[in-house]
Design a protein around this motif. Structure first.
Motif, PDB file in Angstrom:
ATOM      1  N   LYS A  53      39.488  42.853  33.557  1.00 33.26           N
ATOM      2  CA  LYS A  53      38.542  42.032  34.326  1.00 33.26           C
ATOM      3  C   LYS A  53      37.137  42.635  34.287  1.00 33.26           C
ATOM      4  O   LYS A  53      36.147  41.917  34.177  1.00 33.26           O
ATOM      5  N   LYS A  78      33.938  40.606  32.944  1.00 35.39           N
ATOM      6  CA  LYS A  78      32.865  40.327  33.899  1.00 35.39           C
ATOM      7  C   LYS A  78      31.586  41.079  33.531  1.00 35.39           C
ATOM      8  O   LYS A  78      30.486  40.512  33.557  1.00 35.39           O
ATOM      9  N   GLN A  84      38.366  31.606  36.349  1.00 34.38           N
ATOM     10  CA  GLN A  84      37.311  32.122  37.214  1.00 34.38           C
ATOM     11  C   GLN A  84      37.179  31.220  38.436  1.00 34.38           C
ATOM     12  O   GLN A  84      37.043  30.001  38.309  1.00 34.38           O
ATOM     13  N   THR A  89      35.123  35.545  41.022  1.00 36.90           N
ATOM     14  CA  THR A  89      36.366  36.296  40.829  1.00 36.90           C
ATOM     15  C   THR A  89      37.092  35.845  39.571  1.00 36.90           C
ATOM     16  O   THR A  89      37.242  34.640  39.330  1.00 36.90           O
TER      17      THR A  89
END
Length: 476
Positions: free
Chosen positions: A382, A386, A401, A405
């Motif tokens: 993640k 991100k 998504q 988050t």
């Protein structure tokens, strides 16, 4: 009397004829010797494509019978055609054809570094044309140092070319968009930091014409015209666009990509300024004449590559997004890992319906990237997605998504805990570019990712159909 009359008549006629002749001669325009003519032909981003070089040679040869001619390239000569990329001497065929076509000069493109330092050294030494680039230093590598600029004298003209390459390959480094591990011994500068050093180059070289030969992209060429207006014209590449415009009184040109077009710039120069400029973008698909000797050589390279072996079957046409879904799924199965990723820019071609040829896989994945595996927690994955905001295709999980988050689920739609450790398979370009997120030592596999795809297809009898699969993710 008759004799006298005839004599007078003949004399009058002769006088009239010669008088008219002299009068006609005096009214003929006198050529202006202060005006110099030049035609510059240009290509960019050919990416290994060979087939139209025979047409280009024919066009250039005919123009040379009429005026002064230069033939130039704005970079990205390599990567995209398996005939070139998988030749026993990688890149050899296209340099051979460029030599025989009569190229005068080329700027280094980012994909010139794709084969690594040793091969680029060989291709530089093979080239019979000049390479230029003002924002690279080959340091202690064995690659010959290109000149920052080159002034070419042709007939009564002097033309100076300054070369520049893009350096947007990595967020935390200044390198071109190529595999970072293949330029480790080289140093690059941003073009903005060096271009002003050549503001007076036209004067110091006493040139008739000053050209920026760039591999920076359309928008950057526009920026140069606005903020560094030292040049008479800009001939660019990298963005694969067709450009024929004028910014801040500087003409800017780019000729598409993949050797589909040949740009033709016809110039009249007077007192070291462009008096007249005419531009034609020649569609090589519609041009029928060619140099037969060069065409025979191209055919030889294509046939001897032996890349037409059938290795699979596609039930439908796949666009690049569908190819990305197939690509990552095939890697995951062949590499026996939990998740695979592929950068979207690494999928370079679509896939036609019908038999899948080995050449098609090399066209989809032309970069000879190695295969590596990592162990990473879900949280680390993640963090990569991100933090990098990389556009990727993936296989093995579901990635979503919600607001800010990222949620990763297994194929049973169960959310995976951040602490769970998974095995990741991918090409070695991704961890080289995003090394902030891939900090562990990988396991290096023996095959390239293209070879891995070929092995997968050779070992399965199932037809390929990923037209209804969407495995694309980019953190927004």
């Amino acid at each position: 009397m008759k004799f006298t009359f005839k004599y007078i008549l003949i004399s009058v006629i002769a006088f009239s004829i010669f008088s008219c002749s002299k009068e006609s001669e005096s009214t003929l325009p006198i050529p202006d010797k202060s005006i110099k003519t030049l035609t510059i032909f240009h290509i960019n981003d050919q990416h290994g494509q060979l087939n139209n070089f025979a047409k280009i040679k024919d066009i250039v040869a005919k123009e040379k019978m009429e005026t002064n001619v230069l033939l130039v390239c704005s970079g990205d000569i390599f990567s995209g055609n398996p005939v070139v990329d998988n030749h026993p001497q990688k890149g050899f065929p296209i340099i051979d054809l460029m030599n025989k076509t009569g190229f005068d000069i080329a700027v280094i493109g980012n994909h010139e570094f794709d084969y690594g330092e040793a091969i680029l050294k060989d291709r530089f030494n093979q080239s019979q044309f000049d390479w230029i680039c003002a924002n690279v230093d080959m340091n202690n590598s064995e690659i010959p140092e290109p000149a920052e600029y080159k002034t070419i004298s042709i007939d009564n003209l002097k033309v100076t070319f300054l070369g520049l390459v893009e350096t947007n390959g990595k967020d935390n480094d200044i390198i071109p968009s190529t595999h970072p591990w293949r330029v480790q011994n080289l140093t690059f500068e941003k073009y903005q930091n060096v271009i002003s050093n050549y503001a007076q180059l036209k004067e110091t070289e006493n040139s008739d014409l000053y050209v920026a030969l760039t591999h920076l992209g359309e928008s950057t060429d526009f920026n140069i015209a606005n903020n560094f207006p030292y040049f008479d014209l800009i001939i660019g590449g990298h963005s694969h666009t067709k450009v024929n415009t004028t910014i801040n009184n500087i003409p800017i040109y780019q000729a598409g990509s993949n050797l589909n077009y040949l740009g033709k710039i016809e110039l009249e120069l007077e007192d070291k300024k462009i008096k007249k400029s005419t531009y034609t973008l020649i569609d090589l698909t519609n041009y029928q004449d060619y140099d037969s000797t060069l065409k025979d050589l191209i055919n030889m390279y294509n046939v001897s590559a032996n890349l037409n072996e059938v290795i699979g079957f596609s039930e439908a046409y796949h666009n690049r997004s569908s190819v990305g879904s197939f690509y990552t799924d095939a890697l995951r199965n062949e590499m026996n890992v939990d998740i695979t990723f592929q950068n979207t820019g690494g999928v370079r071609s679509d896939l036609d319906e019908g038999d899948i040829l080995k050449s098609e896989i090399y066209s989809i994945d032309p970069f000879n990237n190695g295969s590596v595996t990592y162990t990473m927690t879900v949280a680390e994955i993640k963090n990569f997605l991100k933090g990098s905001k990389a556009s990727v295709y993936y296989s093995g999980v579901l990635i979503e998504q919600e607001n800010n988050t990222i949620i990763i689920k297994n194929k049973n739609n169960q959310v995976l805990d951040d602490s769970l450790t998974l095995t990741i398979g991918l090409n070695d370009y991704i961890p080289a570019v995003y090394d902030n997120y891939f900090t562990k030592t990988p396991t290096f596999l023996s095959n390239t990712t293209a070879e891995t795809l070929i092995n997968y297809l050779e070992n399965t009898t199932a037809p390929i159909n990923y037209t209804q699969v969407n495995s694309y993710f980019k953190y927004q």
